[in-house]
Design a protein around this motif. Structure first.
Motif, mmCIF file in Angstrom:
data_model
loop_
_atom_site.group_PDB
_atom_site.id
_atom_site.type_symbol
_atom_site.label_atom_id
_atom_site.label_comp_id
_atom_site.label_asym_id
_atom_site.label_seq_id
_atom_site.Cartn_x
_atom_site.Cartn_y
_atom_site.Cartn_z
ATOM 1 N N ASN A 64 17.316 2.391 3.204
ATOM 2 C CA ASN A 64 17.866 1.122 2.714
ATOM 3 C C ASN A 64 18.561 1.241 1.364
ATOM 4 N N GLY A 65 18.652 2.467 0.839
ATOM 5 C CA GLY A 65 19.363 2.692 -0.417
ATOM 6 C C GLY A 65 18.642 2.184 -1.643
ATOM 7 N N VAL A 66 17.329 1.965 -1.515
ATOM 8 C CA VAL A 66 16.546 1.413 -2.619
ATOM 9 C C VAL A 66 15.892 2.541 -3.427
ATOM 10 N N TYR A 67 15.707 3.679 -2.778
ATOM 11 C CA TYR A 67 15.028 4.803 -3.440
ATOM 12 C C TYR A 67 15.809 6.083 -3.177
ATOM 13 N N TRP A 68 16.190 6.753 -4.264
ATOM 14 C CA TRP A 68 16.988 7.983 -4.112
ATOM 15 C C TRP A 68 16.519 9.092 -5.050
ATOM 16 N N ARG A 69 15.442 8.860 -5.728
ATOM 17 C CA ARG A 69 14.933 9.816 -6.711
ATOM 18 C C ARG A 69 14.535 11.129 -6.020
ATOM 19 N N GLU A 70 14.860 12.248 -6.650
ATOM 20 C CA GLU A 70 14.413 13.537 -6.101
ATOM 21 C C GLU A 70 12.941 13.731 -6.412
ATOM 22 N N ARG A 71 12.232 14.356 -5.487
ATOM 23 C CA ARG A 71 10.785 14.530 -5.693
ATOM 24 C C ARG A 71 10.519 15.603 -6.741
ATOM 25 N N GLY A 72 9.721 15.249 -7.741
ATOM 26 C CA GLY A 72 9.378 16.186 -8.812
ATOM 27 C C GLY A 72 8.154 17.007 -8.457
ATOM 28 N N GLN A 73 7.937 18.087 -9.193
ATOM 29 C CA GLN A 73 6.836 18.997 -8.887
ATOM 30 C C GLN A 73 5.462 18.389 -9.128
ATOM 31 N N VAL B 210 0.847 -1.196 0.000
ATOM 32 C CA VAL B 210 0.000 0.000 0.000
ATOM 33 C C VAL B 210 0.881 1.245 0.000
ATOM 34 N N GLY B 211 0.599 2.156 -0.930
ATOM 35 C CA GLY B 211 1.329 3.420 -0.973
ATOM 36 C C GLY B 211 1.091 4.201 0.309
ATOM 37 N N TYR B 212 2.184 4.630 0.942
ATOM 38 C CA TYR B 212 2.071 5.316 2.234
ATOM 39 C C TYR B 212 2.610 6.734 2.119
ATOM 40 N N ASP B 213 1.856 7.678 2.679
ATOM 41 C CA ASP B 213 2.294 9.072 2.725
ATOM 42 C C ASP B 213 2.101 9.552 4.156
ATOM 43 N N VAL B 214 3.124 10.190 4.725
ATOM 44 C CA VAL B 214 3.031 10.594 6.137
ATOM 45 C C VAL B 214 1.827 11.502 6.403
ATOM 46 N N LYS C 47 6.892 2.760 2.400
ATOM 47 C CA LYS C 47 7.273 4.016 3.068
ATOM 48 C C LYS C 47 8.563 4.538 2.447
ATOM 49 N N GLN C 48 8.477 5.737 1.900
ATOM 50 C CA GLN C 48 9.627 6.289 1.195
ATOM 51 C C GLN C 48 10.844 6.447 2.109
ATOM 52 N N ALA C 49 10.617 6.876 3.346
ATOM 53 C CA ALA C 49 11.741 7.086 4.273
ATOM 54 C C ALA C 49 12.533 5.797 4.474
#
Length: 252
Positions: free
Chosen positions: A60-69, A22-26, A53-55
């Motif tokens: 864990n070094g699995v996600y490093w993409r910068e957030r786009g607009q 499930v996509g999680y957003d704080v 959870k993106q954090a």
């Protein structure tokens, strides 16, 4: 409708839980909790619900993409890590947190057909709103909302392309439009499993149009601006149940 060879059916008594990411957003923790509650409450099969959870992915070094607009949630792109997070094995599902399930998830799992790489609702629509939820710009593109609930055949050779490197570097068009697949590899699921609040309509007397999962795609009752949206009462009722159960657990 289901798989002809039964390969995706575990032996009875040895049933592996059906994995649901499930996509999680704080900002939407409550939406996640209510979505989870609505699935577990109605499921007649074992399920394992895993928040993306993106954090944690960054740690864990699995996600490093910068957030786009144009990213309105923390899981706009991390959702495509589902096959990777499922170790490229078996079937797993991804779903946005702004869903409310009204039917048994087993019904959805039983639609699975091994010949497809993914299965989802093939929406064909253009949103009327220019903004969504909390003022984020509403983007319009082909296959809009297809990626909001997807059954992934994680072991399918084509899905092995969805490595962290690809998910972190590929365009939104490539990912959200399933451009790593051929059209005939994208199976279809009835629209009632991703029933878009404010867009899809139930026809009186036609049971095939009754929502099995409501998607509050414009914004749900957990946002002040959307507390009177269609089907808000169903979500609020589920939230009350979740709150009561959470309270009970905390007192034990």
């Amino acid at each position: 409708m289901g798989s002809s060879n039964g390969e995706n059916r575990p032996a009875v008594g040895d049933e592996q839980p059906f994995r649901i990411f499930v996509g999680y957003d704080v900002r939407e923790d409550l939406a996640y909790q209510v979505c989870r509650h609505s699935i577990l409450k109605r499921s007649s099969i074992p399920v394992e619900i895993i928040p993306i959870k993106q954090a944690d992915l960054r740690k864990n070094g699995v996600y490093w993409r910068e957030r786009g607009q144009t990213e309105s949630t923390e899981f706009s792109f991390s959702r495509f890590l589902t096959p990777y997070l499922a170790n490229f094995k078996g079937w797993a599902m991804f779903v946005d947190c702004d869903f409310l399930y009204l039917a048994d998830i087993k019904e959805l799992r039983d639609l699975i057909d091994n010949k497809f790489a993914v299965m989802c609702v093939h929406h064909d629509y253009t949103p009327k709103e220019t903004t969504k939820m909390d003022g984020a710009v509403q983007t319009v593109y082909p296959r809009k909302n297809w990626s909001s609930m997807v059954l992934y055949n994680c072991g399918h050779p084509k899905n092995k392309v969805l490595t962290p490197e690809i998910v972190n570097t590929q365009t939104g068009a490539f990912l959200h439009r399933f451009q790593w697949l051929e059209d005939n590899e994208i199976g279809s699921v009835p629209f009632v499993w991703n029933f878009l609040e404010g867009h899809n309509k139930s026809v009186e007397g036609d049971l095939t149009t009754l929502p099995k999962a409501i998607h509050y795609t414009r914004g749900g009752p957990w946002f002040e601006a959307w507390k009177n949206c269609e089907f808000a009462d169903l979500w609020l009722k589920e939230m009350e149940e979740y709150n009561k159960e959470a309270e009970k657990k905390s007192e034990e």
